[in-house]
Enzyme design. Structure first.
Site, PDB file in Angstrom:
ATOM      1  N   SER A 175       0.864  -1.179   0.000  1.00 11.46           N
ATOM      2  CA  SER A 175       0.000   0.000   0.000  1.00 11.46           C
ATOM      3  C   SER A 175       0.899   1.228   0.000  1.00 11.46           C
ATOM      4  O   SER A 175       1.812   1.339   0.818  1.00 11.46           O
ATOM      5  CB  SER A 175      -0.873  -0.013   1.253  1.00 11.46           C
ATOM      6  OG  SER A 175      -1.222   1.309   1.602  1.00 11.46           O
ATOM      7  N   ASP A 216      -4.601   3.951  -1.651  1.00  7.91           N
ATOM      8  CA  ASP A 216      -5.692   4.247  -0.715  1.00  7.91           C
ATOM      9  C   ASP A 216      -6.195   5.666  -0.895  1.00  7.91           C
ATOM     10  O   ASP A 216      -5.476   6.631  -0.656  1.00  7.91           O
ATOM     11  CB  ASP A 216      -5.189   4.042   0.714  1.00  7.91           C
ATOM     12  CG  ASP A 216      -4.956   2.570   1.013  1.00  7.91           C
ATOM     13  OD1 ASP A 216      -5.939   1.813   0.964  1.00  7.91           O
ATOM     14  OD2 ASP A 216      -3.810   2.182   1.272  1.00  7.91           O
ATOM     15  N   MET A 263      -8.804   8.446   0.344  1.00 11.25           N
ATOM     16  CA  MET A 263      -9.649   8.782   1.508  1.00 11.25           C
ATOM     17  C   MET A 263     -10.140  10.215   1.390  1.00 11.25           C
ATOM     18  O   MET A 263      -9.402  11.097   0.937  1.00 11.25           O
ATOM     19  CB  MET A 263      -8.829   8.632   2.788  1.00 11.25           C
ATOM     20  CG  MET A 263      -8.143   7.278   2.911  1.00 11.25           C
ATOM     21  SD  MET A 263      -7.383   7.069   4.524  1.00 11.25           S
ATOM     22  CE  MET A 263      -6.458   5.554   4.285  1.00 11.25           C
ATOM     23  N   HIS A 307      -8.318   1.574  -3.900  1.00 10.14           N
ATOM     24  CA  HIS A 307      -9.276   1.358  -2.812  1.00 10.14           C
ATOM     25  C   HIS A 307      -9.910   2.698  -2.445  1.00 10.14           C
ATOM     26  O   HIS A 307      -9.266   3.549  -1.833  1.00 10.14           O
ATOM     27  CB  HIS A 307      -8.475   0.750  -1.637  1.00 10.14           C
ATOM     28  CG  HIS A 307      -9.257   0.547  -0.379  1.00 10.14           C
ATOM     29  ND1 HIS A 307      -8.644   0.200   0.816  1.00 10.14           N
ATOM     30  CD2 HIS A 307     -10.584   0.622  -0.102  1.00 10.14           C
ATOM     31  CE1 HIS A 307      -9.559   0.083   1.769  1.00 10.14           C
ATOM     32  NE2 HIS A 307     -10.747   0.345   1.239  1.00 10.14           N
ATOM     33  N   PHE A 315      -6.709   4.219   8.332  1.00 10.37           N
ATOM     34  CA  PHE A 315      -5.327   4.457   8.772  1.00 10.37           C
ATOM     35  C   PHE A 315      -4.479   3.204   8.589  1.00 10.37           C
ATOM     36  O   PHE A 315      -5.001   2.087   8.729  1.00 10.37           O
ATOM     37  CB  PHE A 315      -5.282   4.835  10.262  1.00 10.37           C
ATOM     38  CG  PHE A 315      -6.086   6.061  10.583  1.00 10.37           C
ATOM     39  CD1 PHE A 315      -5.530   7.333  10.422  1.00 10.37           C
ATOM     40  CD2 PHE A 315      -7.398   5.948  11.014  1.00 10.37           C
ATOM     41  CE1 PHE A 315      -6.285   8.466  10.706  1.00 10.37           C
ATOM     42  CE2 PHE A 315      -8.165   7.075  11.297  1.00 10.37           C
ATOM     43  CZ  PHE A 315      -7.605   8.345  11.139  1.00 10.37           C
ATOM     44  N   GLY A 316      -3.187   3.411   8.341  1.00 13.95           N
ATOM     45  CA  GLY A 316      -2.244   2.302   8.360  1.00 13.95           C
ATOM     46  C   GLY A 316      -1.837   2.012   9.797  1.00 13.95           C
ATOM     47  O   GLY A 316      -2.153   2.778  10.712  1.00 13.95           O
ATOM     48  N   GLY A 317      -1.167   0.898   9.990  1.00 15.41           N
ATOM     49  CA  GLY A 317      -0.569   0.591  11.288  1.00 15.41           C
ATOM     50  C   GLY A 317      -1.526   0.134  12.368  1.00 15.41           C
ATOM     51  O   GLY A 317      -1.172   0.152  13.542  1.00 15.41           O
ATOM     52  N   ASP A 375      -6.991  -6.546   3.889  1.00 13.39           N
ATOM     53  CA  ASP A 375      -6.278  -5.271   4.036  1.00 13.39           C
ATOM     54  C   ASP A 375      -6.377  -4.834   5.491  1.00 13.39           C
ATOM     55  O   ASP A 375      -7.486  -4.671   6.018  1.00 13.39           O
ATOM     56  CB  ASP A 375      -6.957  -4.247   3.104  1.00 13.39           C
ATOM     57  CG  ASP A 375      -6.259  -2.888   3.076  1.00 13.39           C
ATOM     58  OD1 ASP A 375      -5.220  -2.726   3.732  1.00 13.39           O
ATOM     59  OD2 ASP A 375      -6.785  -1.996   2.382  1.00 13.39           O
ATOM     60  N   GLY A 376      -5.201  -4.650   6.116  1.00 13.81           N
ATOM     61  CA  GLY A 376      -5.172  -4.141   7.483  1.00 13.81           C
ATOM     62  C   GLY A 376      -4.477  -5.080   8.441  1.00 13.81           C
ATOM     63  O   GLY A 376      -4.930  -6.205   8.647  1.00 13.81           O
ATOM     64  N   GLY A 377      -3.336  -4.624   8.980  1.00 16.74           N
ATOM     65  CA  GLY A 377      -2.637  -5.412   9.991  1.00 16.74           C
ATOM     66  C   GLY A 377      -2.019  -6.695   9.463  1.00 16.74           C
ATOM     67  O   GLY A 377      -1.826  -7.650  10.225  1.00 16.74           O
ATOM     68  N   GLY A 427       1.007  -2.580   4.311  1.00 14.69           N
ATOM     69  CA  GLY A 427       1.584  -1.242   4.436  1.00 14.69           C
ATOM     70  C   GLY A 427       2.795  -1.286   5.350  1.00 14.69           C
ATOM     71  O   GLY A 427       3.939  -1.357   4.908  1.00 14.69           O
TER      72      GLY A 427
HETATM   73  C1  DX5 Z   1      -6.281   1.342   5.690  1.00 14.90           C
HETATM   74  C2  DX5 Z   1      -5.793   1.091   4.286  1.00 14.90           C
HETATM   75  C3  DX5 Z   1      -4.650   0.120   4.161  1.00 14.90           C
HETATM   76  C4  DX5 Z   1      -3.393   0.483   4.909  1.00 14.90           C
HETATM   77  C5  DX5 Z   1      -2.846  -0.799   5.441  1.00 14.90           C
HETATM   78  O1  DX5 Z   1      -7.522   1.935   5.674  1.00 14.90           O
HETATM   79  O2  DX5 Z   1      -6.855   0.600   3.483  1.00 14.90           O
HETATM   80  O3  DX5 Z   1      -4.403  -0.205   2.791  1.00 14.90           O
HETATM   81  O4  DX5 Z   1      -2.397   1.097   4.127  1.00 14.90           O
HETATM   82  O5  DX5 Z   1      -1.808  -0.540   6.304  1.00 14.90           O
HETATM   83  P1  DX5 Z   1      -1.253  -1.649   7.332  1.00 14.90           P
HETATM   84  O6  DX5 Z   1      -0.731  -2.808   6.483  1.00 14.90           O
HETATM   85  O7  DX5 Z   1      -0.177  -0.934   8.059  1.00 14.90           O
HETATM   86  O8  DX5 Z   1      -2.383  -2.085   8.198  1.00 14.90           O
HETATM   87 ZN    ZN Z   2      -6.413  -0.126   1.425  1.00 17.07          ZN
END
Ligand code: DX5
Ligand code: ZN
Length: 233
Positions: free
Chosen positions: A19, A46, A48, A77, A154-156, A186-188, A208
């Protein structure tokens, strides 16, 4: 046709999609070149809007700039309200696959048909609290379902393990009906969580932090891909 690029990737499943959320947007070209050298098959972008999710990121001009920098397929996305207003803009900017959240589409079948008509593959995204039934009656109209394993925005964030049965349910429906629909998560995602999601039936994985937080992105992508290879029983 945009979808053709993604069909070729299917042969090389499982796919790990970095990502771009955590990349250096001031040096996008170098970031994309580095990811490409690191073995990226598809890029995940991503979008937003500061309404559907609190965060605000990129619009069509940035997707278009990414498109000019690489031949890699782009998995876009959309985390925006009323995404049907922007389908043509994002496909025109270079999205090969476009994902819309079920929570933002009261006329979901119309929205996914609109994406395919615009020339991209269609993906429906489900936030953690959205049941798999939200996509059940349009499964035959989509190329991919994206199961969010964090709340979008959010990432992370930490992987929500209670999403695993949702992935299993969707995999069951897709296989029973003999459909060619991929399941993305997607996510974590990290080496431990990717293995669990793969065993539940996912075959496309967004990462990410696991890529951008690693000292060597190539090794991180390879390790994730190895961990996602589910042994055939
Ligand atoms: C969150 C995004 C993800 C994000 C994932 O809303 O859709 O694509 O970048 O980040 P990680 O892998 O750190 O959870
Ligand atoms: Zn995403």
């Amino acid at each position: 046709m945009a979808g053709a690029k993604l069909d070729a990737i299917k042969q090389a499943a499982p796919a790990v999609l970095p990502s771009l959320l955590q990349c250096d947007f001031g040096d996008l070209k170098t970031e994309i070149a580095r990811l490409s050298e690191a073995g990226t098959q598809v890029l995940h972008l991503d979008v937003m809007d500061g309404h559907f999710v609190p965060n605000l990121t990129i619009g069509p001009p940035v997707v278009e700039a990414v498109r000019r920098s690489t031949d890699l397929p782009l998995d876009v996305h959309l985390m925006i309200e009323a995404p049907e207003r922007y389908v043509e803009a994002y496909v025109g900017a270079g999205a090969d696959r476009l994902g819309v959240h079920a929570e933002t589409c009261p006329h979901l079948q119309r929205s996914v048909a609109q994406i395919r008509e615009a020339g991209a593959q269609a993906c429906v995204v489900l936030n953690p609290s959205t049941p798999p039934e939200a996509v059940e009656w349009v499964l035959g109209d989509v190329d991919q379902v994206l199961v969010m394993t964090v709340n979008a925005g959010f990432g992370g964030q930490k992987f929500i393990a209670s999403m695993l049965p949702k992935i299993e349910t969707l995999r069951g429906w897709i296989d029973e009906r003999g459909l060619e629909v991929s399941i993305e998560v997607d996510g974590g995602i990290g080496v431990e969580t990717i293995a669990r999601a793969a065993r539940a039936g996912a075959d496309v994985f967004v990462a990410g932090t696991a890529v951008f937080g690693a000292p060597d992105r190539g090794e991180a992508i390879a390790a994730l891909r190895r961990a996602a290879e589910v042994p055939v029983e």
